[in-house]
Each structure stands twice: as structure tokens, then as C-alpha cells.
Design an enzyme around this catalytic site. Structure first.
Site, PDB file in Angstrom:
ATOM      1  N   GLY A  47       0.880  -1.152  -0.085  1.00  0.00           N
ATOM      2  CA  GLY A  47       0.049   0.133  -0.028  1.00  0.00           C
ATOM      3  C   GLY A  47       0.779   1.192  -0.054  1.00  0.00           C
ATOM      4  N   TYR A  52      -0.385   7.067   4.065  1.00  0.00           N
ATOM      5  CA  TYR A  52       0.551   6.587   5.125  1.00  0.00           C
ATOM      6  C   TYR A  52       1.509   5.624   4.516  1.00  0.00           C
ATOM      7  CZ  TYR A  52      -1.470   8.873   9.246  1.00  0.00           C
ATOM      8  OH  TYR A  52      -1.922   9.929  10.178  1.00  0.00           O
ATOM      9  N   ASP A 110      -2.977  -6.722  -7.440  1.00  0.00           N
ATOM     10  CA  ASP A 110      -3.840  -6.785  -6.165  1.00  0.00           C
ATOM     11  C   ASP A 110      -3.113  -7.429  -5.246  1.00  0.00           C
ATOM     12  OD1 ASP A 110      -5.813  -7.192  -4.541  1.00  0.00           O
ATOM     13  OD2 ASP A 110      -6.877  -8.712  -5.902  1.00  0.00           O
ATOM     14  N   ALA A 111      -2.972  -6.555  -3.997  1.00  0.00           N
ATOM     15  CA  ALA A 111      -2.116  -7.520  -2.973  1.00  0.00           C
ATOM     16  C   ALA A 111      -2.795  -8.322  -2.117  1.00  0.00           C
ATOM     17  CB  ALA A 111      -1.807  -6.192  -2.024  1.00  0.00           C
ATOM     18  N   ALA A 139      -5.816   0.221   2.111  1.00  0.00           N
ATOM     19  CA  ALA A 139      -7.089   0.833   2.374  1.00  0.00           C
ATOM     20  C   ALA A 139      -7.844   0.316   1.230  1.00  0.00           C
ATOM     21  CB  ALA A 139      -7.096   2.168   2.808  1.00  0.00           C
ATOM     22  N   TYR A 234     -17.211   5.292  13.159  1.00  0.00           N
ATOM     23  CA  TYR A 234     -15.862   4.744  12.850  1.00  0.00           C
ATOM     24  C   TYR A 234     -15.588   3.624  14.047  1.00  0.00           C
ATOM     25  CZ  TYR A 234     -11.269   4.182  10.907  1.00  0.00           C
ATOM     26  OH  TYR A 234     -10.068   3.764  10.667  1.00  0.00           O
ATOM     27  N   VAL A 272      -5.711  12.246   9.003  1.00  0.00           N
ATOM     28  CA  VAL A 272      -5.173  13.167   7.947  1.00  0.00           C
ATOM     29  C   VAL A 272      -6.152  13.149   6.884  1.00  0.00           C
ATOM     30  CG1 VAL A 272      -2.821  12.914   8.765  1.00  0.00           C
ATOM     31  CG2 VAL A 272      -3.901  11.171   7.142  1.00  0.00           C
ATOM     32  N   VAL A 273      -5.874  13.873   5.823  1.00  0.00           N
ATOM     33  CA  VAL A 273      -6.767  13.935   4.513  1.00  0.00           C
ATOM     34  C   VAL A 273      -6.115  12.697   3.591  1.00  0.00           C
ATOM     35  CG1 VAL A 273      -7.722  15.020   2.749  1.00  0.00           C
ATOM     36  CG2 VAL A 273      -7.256  16.287   4.881  1.00  0.00           C
ATOM     37  N   THR A 274      -6.731  11.809   3.336  1.00  0.00           N
ATOM     38  CA  THR A 274      -6.208  10.804   2.293  1.00  0.00           C
ATOM     39  C   THR A 274      -7.386  10.458   1.492  1.00  0.00           C
ATOM     40  OG1 THR A 274      -6.692   8.570   3.256  1.00  0.00           O
ATOM     41  CG2 THR A 274      -4.601   9.758   3.731  1.00  0.00           C
TER      42      THR A 274
HETATM   43  P1  NAD Z   1      -4.732   5.555   1.021  1.00  0.00           P
HETATM   44  O1  NAD Z   1      -6.039   5.457   0.392  1.00  0.00           O
HETATM   45  O2  NAD Z   1      -3.813   6.838   0.880  1.00  0.00           O
HETATM   46  O3  NAD Z   1      -3.836   4.340   0.508  1.00  0.00           O
HETATM   47  C1  NAD Z   1      -4.019   3.194   0.208  1.00  0.00           C
HETATM   48  C2  NAD Z   1      -3.157   2.257  -0.295  1.00  0.00           C
HETATM   49  O4  NAD Z   1      -3.487   1.029  -0.555  1.00  0.00           O
HETATM   50  C3  NAD Z   1      -2.778   2.842  -1.739  1.00  0.00           C
HETATM   51  O5  NAD Z   1      -1.222   2.804  -2.142  1.00  0.00           O
HETATM   52  C4  NAD Z   1      -3.286   1.841  -2.682  1.00  0.00           C
HETATM   53  O6  NAD Z   1      -2.676   1.726  -3.984  1.00  0.00           O
HETATM   54  C5  NAD Z   1      -3.130   0.463  -1.899  1.00  0.00           C
HETATM   55  N1  NAD Z   1      -4.141  -0.456  -2.320  1.00  0.00           N
HETATM   56  C6  NAD Z   1      -5.763  -0.426  -2.139  1.00  0.00           C
HETATM   57  N2  NAD Z   1      -5.956  -1.616  -2.671  1.00  0.00           N
HETATM   58  C7  NAD Z   1      -5.119  -2.281  -3.126  1.00  0.00           C
HETATM   59  C8  NAD Z   1      -5.069  -3.622  -3.531  1.00  0.00           C
HETATM   60  N3  NAD Z   1      -5.991  -4.358  -3.944  1.00  0.00           N
HETATM   61  N4  NAD Z   1      -3.730  -4.004  -3.894  1.00  0.00           N
HETATM   62  C9  NAD Z   1      -2.831  -3.400  -3.655  1.00  0.00           C
HETATM   63  N5  NAD Z   1      -2.662  -2.103  -3.122  1.00  0.00           N
HETATM   64  C10 NAD Z   1      -4.132  -1.462  -2.848  1.00  0.00           C
HETATM   65  O7  NAD Z   1      -5.014   5.403   2.548  1.00  0.00           O
HETATM   66  P2  NAD Z   1      -4.523   5.530   3.890  1.00  0.00           P
HETATM   67  O8  NAD Z   1      -5.513   6.562   4.505  1.00  0.00           O
HETATM   68  O9  NAD Z   1      -3.000   5.841   3.869  1.00  0.00           O
HETATM   69  O10 NAD Z   1      -4.580   4.496   4.630  1.00  0.00           O
HETATM   70  C11 NAD Z   1      -3.647   3.506   4.927  1.00  0.00           C
HETATM   71  C12 NAD Z   1      -4.019   2.709   6.292  1.00  0.00           C
HETATM   72  O11 NAD Z   1      -3.817   3.684   7.404  1.00  0.00           O
HETATM   73  C13 NAD Z   1      -5.252   2.354   6.400  1.00  0.00           C
HETATM   74  O12 NAD Z   1      -5.237   1.059   7.349  1.00  0.00           O
HETATM   75  C14 NAD Z   1      -6.025   3.286   7.176  1.00  0.00           C
HETATM   76  O13 NAD Z   1      -7.059   2.584   7.996  1.00  0.00           O
HETATM   77  C15 NAD Z   1      -4.891   3.785   8.187  1.00  0.00           C
HETATM   78  N6  NAD Z   1      -5.127   4.984   8.660  1.00  0.00           N
HETATM   79  C16 NAD Z   1      -5.702   6.203   7.945  1.00  0.00           C
HETATM   80  C17 NAD Z   1      -5.764   7.428   8.655  1.00  0.00           C
HETATM   81  C18 NAD Z   1      -6.495   8.601   7.746  1.00  0.00           C
HETATM   82  O14 NAD Z   1      -6.891   9.445   8.570  1.00  0.00           O
HETATM   83  N7  NAD Z   1      -6.285   8.576   6.592  1.00  0.00           N
HETATM   84  C19 NAD Z   1      -5.776   7.621  10.170  1.00  0.00           C
HETATM   85  C20 NAD Z   1      -5.046   6.416  10.838  1.00  0.00           C
HETATM   86  C21 NAD Z   1      -4.904   5.114  10.087  1.00  0.00           C
END
Ligand code: NAD
Length: 396
Positions: A47, A52, A110-111, A139, A234, A272-274
Site C-alpha cells: 500500500g 500513510y 492486487d495485494a 485501504a 468509525y 489526515v486527509v487521504t
Molecule cells: P490511501 O487510500 O492513501 O492508501 C491506500 C493504499 O493501498 C494505496 O497505496 C493503494 O494503491 C493501496 N491499495 C488499495 N487496494 C489495493 C489492492 N487491492 N492491492 C494493492 N494495493 C492496494 O489510504 P491511507 O489513508 O493512507 O490508509 C492506509 C492505512 O492507514 C489504513 O489502514 C487506514 O485505515 C490507516 N489510517 C488512516 C488514517 C487517515 O486519517 N487517513 C488514520 C489512521 C489510520
């Protein structure tokens, strides 16, 4: 081509290659401007292309000088359609890493599948031998089970009863109450199958069975808790059940890694904003208020500051890794500070469509959202013609 943002609901269907490259460079610069970290040297990030995961890859490469393999699911440009932001981010990351003498290769696919796991193992064997850190930062809204072929779609729903709360359209600033119906049959189970710990465990099993985990290897996955006001959607909703499962899986994986001295951790990160967080109802309004308060207190962080702090102060501080009573690493500590949360609650009561700009950092939220897709970066000339076909140097 001149590329403009095209917003559809909570996503942007275009991405800007130069802007994404600048966003990545800003994160690299942040890490370069901080102390070097003595830590993992060979890192797998699952990911790794946005949010993140990307920040973790950058913290590993530029913080500890690690060789990185990144796995993600992104699309290259086709015809007049731009590539996805994660594609451009990775192209920029790899190019800069290579020119700085760092090993960086990427796998797109697809991971959740056995095929991508095997491909990753083959690449580790071929180039690195073993890895000493595995970051799990997927995610995704859906997952196909690698052996049964079952398809699971996650749901972002409360459990037991309808949840009604204020929510914002971040693009217009309009705030209205939304009501989200409770999870129906299968929603909890499906969300756990997508965002819980099953796939993380499958990854670690596959890596361990293939003998590509180094002695004392660490693995980390990310979770979120957040404030009481978002609990129904959540932490106590379907996604919260998946996160509980992920957190429990850490203990299971740690047991399995015991013989090589390895350990699994879950880090609770800040909001954070993602691309993923912007899809959750209510959360964008909370984030807009939170940002204002954290910026005022000078404790605001984005993914890269969080990832660097995770590496520097927790995973590789040279001391025992500190956790809360449940064994979770807490880099959401500043978000969850009592003074911060008290102020968020006060603003939450008062905020509406008319006073949104007085009480929140909606413009900061929006700016971060645009930045995810390579827009709104001050250094970039958006009127300049850009080539949308961009190669990732080491992709398979
Ligand atoms: P993001 O959407 O920015 O990143 C998701 C990543 O997963 C990307 O690299 C995407 O290509 C990859 N991905 C998705 N489906 C895939 C698949 N089938 N095969 C391969 N890669 C795949 O998301 P994020 O917000 O950085 O979330 C990452 C983690 O951090 C999650 O577990 C999320 O719950 C956690 N998190 C996020 C926040 C937040 O505020 N955004 C806060 C705390 C924790």
C-alpha cells in the site's frame, strides 16, 4: 496536456504528474531535513503509493537509508486519461530514490492475491534476500479472497442503530445532518474480511514460509480510533470492527514470528486527509476542525511527520517500543490530547455552513485534498503543458 482537477463526490478523477512529484519531493525534503534514523535496511511496504504507506516508504528510504519494495494498485495513463496519483507519486519517488543511490522497486497489482504475494517474494529473493520491516498500509473498499474467490465489499456503517450527525461537503462548505442506516446482514463480516487482519496475516505467513523475513523483523499495520463523536461511524461501526480484528491479529502474528525474534505492531495514527479518509461521512468536518486547533497549537502533522515520528520515536528509537495498555503504538497522541479534543467538541456544537470558515480550517482540508492529486502545490505551474504518460522506472 493541461490538467485540471475533476472532482466527483469525494474523489478527483484526474492527477497532475508534476504536482504529485512535488508533493513527494516535499515529503522527501522533510525527512532529509531531520535526523537520520538507525533502523530497517530492507523494507517492504504494502500500500506504498499514497497516504500513510507512501510516507512510510519515504521515511524508510530517506530516514534509515533503506532499500524499499512498494506494492500497490494504481493505473498508468491511457489515451487522454491521466494516471492515478499513486502512479505519479511512485514514478517520482523511484526516480529521486535511484538518483540518490537508493534501491527502490515497485509491484503493481492486487495485494490480496496469491500472485502478487509470490511476485513480491520472488523479487525479495532475487534482490534483497530478506526484509527486516514489512509495513501493511492497504485501504481498499473490496477484496477478493485468494483461495475461495469470494468477493467482499466493505461498508462504512454504524452498528445497531441509525447514526445522524453533521457532515460537510468539503468542496462547497455546506454542512447538513446526514443519517446513516445501520449495518445490514453481512456488512460487519464483509468489512472485517476487507480491512481486518486476515490479509496481513496471509502476507506474513507467505513471507515467513518463503524464508524472506530477517531475524528480528518487524511488521506494522495502521489503525485509527478518533473522538467519541465519530465512534458510531468509525470505532464502533463496521470499520471499527475491522480495526479491532487487525489489532488482535498483531498478537497472532507476533506469536508466529517468535522463533525469528520478530514482532507485529499496530500503530494508531492521527486523522489526515487521504483518498480513504475523505470517503468516510462526518470525518471530513471533524478533520477540518481538528486541523485548525492542531495548527494553532503548533502540533499539526500530516502523513510524513507521523511516519517519521513512528520510525524515529517508536520503531527505531533504540529503546523498547512503547505502547499503550492494549499493545498499540499511539502516534495519535497529540490528536487525542484532552485540550485538543475539548476544543473540537466545543466547535462541533457551534459550527454550521455560515460560520465554517471562522471555526475550521476547511481551506487547509481542501488544500490537502487537492494535493493528494498533485494540485494546489504553489511551486507548480498548472498552465504549463505536461506529458501525462509517465514511466515508473522499476515496476513489475
Ligand atoms: P490511501 O487510500 O492513501 O492508501 C491506500 C493504499 O493501498 C494505496 O497505496 C493503494 O494503491 C493501496 N491499495 C488499495 N487496494 C489495493 C489492492 N487491492 N492491492 C494493492 N494495493 C492496494 O489510504 P491511507 O489513508 O493512507 O490508509 C492506509 C492505512 O492507514 C489504513 O489502514 C487506514 O485505515 C490507516 N489510517 C488512516 C488514517 C487517515 O486519517 N487517513 C488514520 C489512521 C489510520
Amino acid at each position: 496536456m493541461i490538467i485540471e482537477p475533476k472532482i466527483r463526490g469525494f474523489i478527483c478523477t484526474t492527477a497532475h504528474p508534476t504536482g504529485c512529484a512535488q508533493h513527494v519531493q516535499d515529503q522527501i525534503n522533510f525527512v532529509k531535513n531531520n535526523e537520520k534514523i538507525k533502523g530497517a535496511q530492507k523494507v517492504l511496504v504494502i500500500g506504498a503509493s499514497t497516504g500513510y504507506g507512501l510516507a512510510s516508504r519515504i521515511a524508510a528510504a530517506y530516514g534509515t537509508g533503506a532499500a524499499t519494495i512498494g506494492v500497490f494498485f494504481e493505473k498508468p495513463a491511457e489515451g487522454t486519461r491521466t494516471a492515478t496519483a499513486g502512479w505519479y507519486n511512485t514514478a517520482a519517488f523511484e526516480k529521486t530514490a535511484h538518483s540518490d543511490g537508493l534501491y527502490a522497486k515497485s509491484i503493481n497489482g492486487d495485494a490480496f492475491s496469491n500472485e502478487i504475494k509470490q511476485k513480491t517474494i520472488d523479487l525479495i529473493k532475487q534482490d534483497l534476500g530478506k526484509v527486516d520491516l514489512v509495513v501493511y498500509s492497504l485501504a481498499s473498499p473490496r477484496r477478493t479472497h485468494p483461495t475461495t474467490g469470494e468477493n467482499f465489499s466493505s461498508a462504512l456503517k454504524p452498528i445497531g442503530k441509525t447514526y445522524s450527525e453533521k457532515s460537510i461537503n468539503p468542496m462547497t462548505g455546506e454542512i447538513k445532518s446526514v443519517s446513516i442506516e445501520p449495518a445490514g446482514d453481512g456488512d460487519i463480516e464483509n468489512t472485517v474480511r476487507v480491512m481486518g487482519g486476515e490479509d496481513w496475516e496471509l502476507w506474513i505467513d507467505a513471507l515467513q514460509n518463503a524464508g524472506v523475513l530477517a531475524d528480528n523483523a518487524l511488521t506494522i499495520a495502521y489503525s485509527y480510533i478518533g473522538p467519541v463523536l465519530t465512534y458510531p461511524i468509525y470505532r464502533e461501526g463496521t470499520i471499527g470492527k475491522a480495526k479491532e480484528h487487525l489489532e488482535k491479529t498483531a498478537a497472532l502474528i507476533s506469536d508466529k514470528l517468535h522463533n525469528i525474534g520478530g514482532k507485529a505492531f499496530v500503530s494508531v495514527n492521527k486523522a489526515v486527509v487521504t483518498q480513504s479518509s475523505s470517503a468516510i461521512p462526518v470525518v471530513p468536518l471533524y478533520i477540518s476542525l481538528l486541523f485548525r486547533i492542531m495548527k494553532n497549537k503548533n502540533i499539526h502533522e500530516d502523513c510524513i511527520e507521523q511516519a517519521y515520528r513512528l520510525f524515529n520515536e517508536h520503531l527505531y528509537s533504540g529503546k523498547n517500543i512503547s505502547t499503550d495498555k492494549k499493545g498499540l503504538i499511539r502516534i495519535d497522541d497529540w490528536e487525542m490530547r484532552e485540550d485538543v479534543q475539548t476544543e473540537v467538541s466545543k466547535l462541533w456544537e457551534k459550527v454550521n455552513s455560515e460560520n465554517i470558515n471562522d471555526y475550521s480550517d476547511l481551506s487547509g482540508y481542501r488544500n490537502d485534498f487537492y494535493k493528494l492529486f498533485g494540485f494546489a502545490l504553489p511551486q507548480v505551474d498548472y498552465k504549463a503543458d505536461v506529458e501525462i504518460k509517465v514511466e515508473i522506472p522499476s515496476i513489475s
